[in-house]
Design an enzyme around this catalytic site. Structure first.
Site, PDB file in Angstrom:
ATOM      1  N   CYS A  26      -0.640   1.170  18.211  1.00  0.00           N
ATOM      2  CA  CYS A  26      -0.848   2.652  17.865  1.00  0.00           C
ATOM      3  C   CYS A  26      -1.997   2.634  16.851  1.00  0.00           C
ATOM      4  O   CYS A  26      -2.624   1.718  16.413  1.00  0.00           O
ATOM      5  CB  CYS A  26       0.420   2.424  16.883  1.00  0.00           C
ATOM      6  SG  CYS A  26       0.416   3.984  15.725  1.00  0.00           S
ATOM      7  N   ASP A  27      -2.454   3.986  16.715  1.00  0.00           N
ATOM      8  CA  ASP A  27      -3.589   4.163  15.934  1.00  0.00           C
ATOM      9  C   ASP A  27      -3.422   4.260  14.754  1.00  0.00           C
ATOM     10  O   ASP A  27      -4.534   4.280  13.672  1.00  0.00           O
ATOM     11  CB  ASP A  27      -4.494   5.450  16.730  1.00  0.00           C
ATOM     12  CG  ASP A  27      -3.620   6.517  16.529  1.00  0.00           C
ATOM     13  OD1 ASP A  27      -2.685   6.491  16.441  1.00  0.00           O
ATOM     14  OD2 ASP A  27      -4.471   7.800  16.457  1.00  0.00           O
ATOM     15  N   TYR A  47       4.216   7.321   7.882  1.00  0.00           N
ATOM     16  CA  TYR A  47       5.259   8.175   8.550  1.00  0.00           C
ATOM     17  C   TYR A  47       6.746   7.570   7.921  1.00  0.00           C
ATOM     18  O   TYR A  47       7.703   8.215   8.144  1.00  0.00           O
ATOM     19  CB  TYR A  47       5.502   7.302  10.049  1.00  0.00           C
ATOM     20  CG  TYR A  47       4.476   8.096  11.042  1.00  0.00           C
ATOM     21  CD1 TYR A  47       4.817   9.206  11.703  1.00  0.00           C
ATOM     22  CD2 TYR A  47       3.198   7.170  11.200  1.00  0.00           C
ATOM     23  CE1 TYR A  47       4.011   9.810  12.533  1.00  0.00           C
ATOM     24  CE2 TYR A  47       2.191   7.801  11.989  1.00  0.00           C
ATOM     25  CZ  TYR A  47       2.766   9.193  12.898  1.00  0.00           C
ATOM     26  OH  TYR A  47       1.784   9.732  13.569  1.00  0.00           O
TER      27      TYR A  47
HETATM   28  P1  NAD Z   1      -1.343  15.841  26.683  1.00  0.00           P
HETATM   29  O1  NAD Z   1      -0.376  16.645  26.726  1.00  0.00           O
HETATM   30  O2  NAD Z   1      -2.786  16.546  26.132  1.00  0.00           O
HETATM   31  O3  NAD Z   1      -1.727  14.905  27.676  1.00  0.00           O
HETATM   32  C1  NAD Z   1      -1.033  13.993  28.371  1.00  0.00           C
HETATM   33  C2  NAD Z   1      -0.855  14.077  29.942  1.00  0.00           C
HETATM   34  O4  NAD Z   1       0.066  13.081  30.298  1.00  0.00           O
HETATM   35  C3  NAD Z   1      -0.820  15.291  30.738  1.00  0.00           C
HETATM   36  O5  NAD Z   1      -1.772  15.541  31.363  1.00  0.00           O
HETATM   37  C4  NAD Z   1       0.277  15.027  31.406  1.00  0.00           C
HETATM   38  O6  NAD Z   1       0.132  15.951  32.711  1.00  0.00           O
HETATM   39  C5  NAD Z   1       0.447  13.484  31.503  1.00  0.00           C
HETATM   40  N1  NAD Z   1       1.559  13.159  32.023  1.00  0.00           N
HETATM   41  C6  NAD Z   1       2.938  13.407  31.547  1.00  0.00           C
HETATM   42  N2  NAD Z   1       3.702  12.604  32.273  1.00  0.00           N
HETATM   43  C7  NAD Z   1       3.088  11.833  33.120  1.00  0.00           C
HETATM   44  C8  NAD Z   1       3.494  11.130  34.173  1.00  0.00           C
HETATM   45  N3  NAD Z   1       4.720  10.605  34.461  1.00  0.00           N
HETATM   46  N4  NAD Z   1       2.557  10.228  34.803  1.00  0.00           N
HETATM   47  C9  NAD Z   1       1.333  10.503  34.669  1.00  0.00           C
HETATM   48  N5  NAD Z   1       0.954  11.598  33.895  1.00  0.00           N
HETATM   49  C10 NAD Z   1       1.712  12.210  32.929  1.00  0.00           C
HETATM   50  O7  NAD Z   1      -1.012  14.608  25.410  1.00  0.00           O
HETATM   51  P2  NAD Z   1      -1.949  13.999  24.154  1.00  0.00           P
HETATM   52  O8  NAD Z   1      -1.711  14.818  23.027  1.00  0.00           O
HETATM   53  O9  NAD Z   1      -3.023  13.807  24.905  1.00  0.00           O
HETATM   54  O10 NAD Z   1      -1.127  12.797  24.248  1.00  0.00           O
HETATM   55  C11 NAD Z   1      -0.999  11.659  24.976  1.00  0.00           C
HETATM   56  C12 NAD Z   1      -0.016  10.561  24.326  1.00  0.00           C
HETATM   57  O11 NAD Z   1      -0.769   9.923  23.620  1.00  0.00           O
HETATM   58  C13 NAD Z   1       1.006  10.841  23.640  1.00  0.00           C
HETATM   59  O12 NAD Z   1       2.156  10.245  23.900  1.00  0.00           O
HETATM   60  C14 NAD Z   1       0.744  10.926  22.374  1.00  0.00           C
HETATM   61  O13 NAD Z   1       1.712  10.812  21.317  1.00  0.00           O
HETATM   62  C15 NAD Z   1      -0.189   9.593  22.513  1.00  0.00           C
HETATM   63  N6  NAD Z   1      -1.262   9.565  21.157  1.00  0.00           N
HETATM   64  C16 NAD Z   1      -2.059   8.501  21.202  1.00  0.00           C
HETATM   65  C17 NAD Z   1      -2.796   8.389  20.281  1.00  0.00           C
HETATM   66  C18 NAD Z   1      -3.629   7.180  20.151  1.00  0.00           C
HETATM   67  O14 NAD Z   1      -3.268   6.201  19.447  1.00  0.00           O
HETATM   68  N7  NAD Z   1      -4.752   7.420  20.625  1.00  0.00           N
HETATM   69  C19 NAD Z   1      -3.028   9.508  19.222  1.00  0.00           C
HETATM   70  C20 NAD Z   1      -2.217  10.745  19.425  1.00  0.00           C
HETATM   71  C21 NAD Z   1      -1.385  10.746  20.302  1.00  0.00           C
HETATM   72  C1  LMR Z   2       1.045  11.902  15.970  1.00  0.00           C
HETATM   73  O1  LMR Z   2       1.757  12.902  15.343  1.00  0.00           O
HETATM   74  O2  LMR Z   2       1.622  10.858  15.770  1.00  0.00           O
HETATM   75  C2  LMR Z   2       0.112  11.941  16.738  1.00  0.00           C
HETATM   76  O3  LMR Z   2       0.607  12.446  17.936  1.00  0.00           O
HETATM   77  C3  LMR Z   2      -1.121  12.458  16.528  1.00  0.00           C
HETATM   78  C4  LMR Z   2      -1.262  14.058  16.501  1.00  0.00           C
HETATM   79  O4  LMR Z   2      -2.270  14.602  16.806  1.00  0.00           O
HETATM   80  O5  LMR Z   2      -0.399  15.022  16.387  1.00  0.00           O
END
Ligand code: NAD
Ligand code: LMR
Length: 444
Positions: A171-172, A267
């Site tokens: 997690c970030d 959180y």
């Molecule tokens: P987003 O909706 O912009 O992108 C997610 C992508 O996943 C979409 O293009 C969607 O079509 C695709 N997807 C969904 N189900 C799928 C499947 N079964 N197989 C293949 N592709 C699939 O979302 P986002 O805001 O970029 O977030 C993506 C994930 O990363 C979330 O789970 C979010 O909570 C997590 N996140 C991670 C960090 C981090 O640590 N870098 C930060 C924030 C969010």
């Molecule tokens: C979170 O809320 O943990 C993440 O998805 C970050 C965000 O941009 O909402």
């Protein structure tokens, strides 16, 4: 000997984080050389916009890197060394429901904490397991670095269903907070901190922070957190700048006040001050709306501009500095750096007085053979009590998913600290089932 170059697949290619991660990978090619980048998503059109823009950028900036994008699992996962997985099953439209349905009943609406997080968990488990299975089928030696949320539930599901898989859940948020703590006390990077931490994902505490010479940094950091939470610091990342995040960083002050021996993850405010959170939420406009109106819109506009102009030279894309830890983690696995990371791993006694089968977030050394836990010892009663309740919630959700059990999902919702009663839990659950009928297994 010729230098090894790696092949990466980004799963969730259509994510708003994909261009930033792609550029970041290019920036670090001196220590993590890449021969191929592929995007995989199950939403063709969404991914295409992101991928076509990235393709233009790559052609102009790193033509030696082979690039492709696909919705075909065999193409995506064949000849791969690392899968970086950031999917959002149900997209932001479902995140909006995760946040707004609980708020109707006066309960915190958040994408990873409380009923919203449990609903999102029920959607994510299948998606992440499916990608893990593709990876193992087509590239059995690959590693998956998963940062899809809700990481606690996804991690428990992979422990239960794929215990021997090569997956690291990370997690970030702790990284961002460590950057903030380093900056508060005048250090240039979180890498100057040597931390002790225990908890569950989005549910943990720092109990020790030293510099690399063993000097205790906790007293100085605590002064800042006691006065202003994490708001004193500006981290070098630009991810968390919206007003709702600024409030979260300030509120950490009140979370800290409950246990001045430790420094809390932000959180925890959702669990310890849910009344405050609900009072400060707009049930008609939540974080999902903020992200759809800003981040998502901006990224897709930038991509479309690049595609229309046929060049990325006018800028728009930026490397995602906050995601550097993902490169560090891949490097640790590839080149045996033995760097320390907070990972979400089976406890197995690392937190001495806590469920051995819990997926805990603790420091681990990472090298070519995976991770080694750093023992954190016994934890205090306050944290133990909170964690026991929360880990039970997470385990019940995974059991509900595996068994298709309504009863267990109702128990999970009821046990969540944020939900006031079994009655409210049932009302939220029944509405969540209806909203998630395209994504959840059928519950009986
Ligand atoms: P987003 O909706 O912009 O992108 C997610 C992508 O996943 C979409 O293009 C969607 O079509 C695709 N997807 C969904 N189900 C799928 C499947 N079964 N197989 C293949 N592709 C699939 O979302 P986002 O805001 O970029 O977030 C993506 C994930 O990363 C979330 O789970 C979010 O909570 C997590 N996140 C991670 C960090 C981090 O640590 N870098 C930060 C924030 C969010
Ligand atoms: C979170 O809320 O943990 C993440 O998805 C970050 C965000 O941009 O909402």
């Amino acid at each position: 000997m010729e230098e090894k170059k790696y092949s990466i697949t980004i799963a969730g290619g259509g994510s708003t984080f994909t261009p930033g991660i792609c550029l970041l990978l290019l920036e670090h090619m001196d220590r993590f050389p890449i021969r191929k980048i592929q995007f995989y998503d199950n939403f063709k059109e969404r991914q295409e916009t992101i991928a076509k823009a990235c393709e233009i950028y790559l052609k102009e900036n790193a033509p030696e890197v082979e690039f492709g994008y696909t919705t075909d699992p065999e193409t995506a996962f064949t000849d791969v060394d690392f899968v970086m997985c950031h999917i959002r099953v149900g997209l932001y439209a479902m995140r909006e429901k995760d946040e707004k349905i609980p708020l109707k009943y006066g309960v915190v609406g958040q994408e990873t904490c409380g009923p919203g997080g449990l609903a999102y968990g029920m959607r994510s488990i299948g998606g992440v397991i499916e990608i893990l299975d593709y990876m193992e089928k087509y590239s059995p030696n690959a590693w998956m670095l998963n940062y899809s949320n809700p990481a606690a539930i996804v991690a428990e599901a992979t422990r239960r269903l794929r215990p021997d898989s090569k997956i690291l859940n990370i997690c970030d948020m702790p990284i961002d907070l460590e950057e903030k703590m380093a900056s508060m006390i005048g250090l240039s990077s979180r890498k100057e901190l040597d931390v002790g931490y225990y908890g569950l994902n989005h549910f943990g505490w720092w109990h020790s922070i030293k510099d690399q010479n063993g000097n205790d940094l906790m007293p100085e950091i605590k002064k800042h957190v006691a006065a202003n939470g994490f708001a004193d610091a500006l981290s070098k990342t630009n991810q968390h700048v919206e007003q709702s995040w600024i409030e979260t960083f300030s509120k950490a002050k009140d979370v800290y006040a409950l246990d001045p021996d430790t420094i809390p993850n932000t959180y925890l405010k959702y669990y310890l001050y849910p009344d405050y959170v609900v009072e400060h939420s707009d049930p008609n406009h939540t974080r999902a709306n903020e992200v759809m109106e800003h981040r998502e819109k901006n990224i897709f506009t930038i991509c479309q501009n690049i595609i229309d102009k046929g060049t990325a030279k006018d800028g728009g894309f930026e490397p995602d500095a906050h995601a550097e830890y993902i490169v560090d983690l891949a490097c640790a696995l590839a080149t045996n750096t033995k760097e320390k990371f907070l990972l979400i791993v089976p406890n197995e006694g690392a937190v001495e007085n806590f469920d051995r089968t819990a997926m805990v977030e603790i420091p681990c050394y990472v090298g070519i053979n995976g991770y080694e836990r750093v023992v954190q010892g016994a934890i205090p009663q306050f944290q133990k009590g909170l964690m026991e309740q929360q880990v039970s919630v997470e385990k019940l959700v995974v059991e509900a998913w595996i068994e298709g059990s309504y009863q267990k999902m109702w128990q999970a919702m009821t046990l969540s600290k944020i939900v006031p009663s079994a009655k409210v839990a049932k009302q939220i659950l029944d509405e969540m089932i209806e909203a998630n009928k395209d994504f959840w297994p059928e519950l009986k």
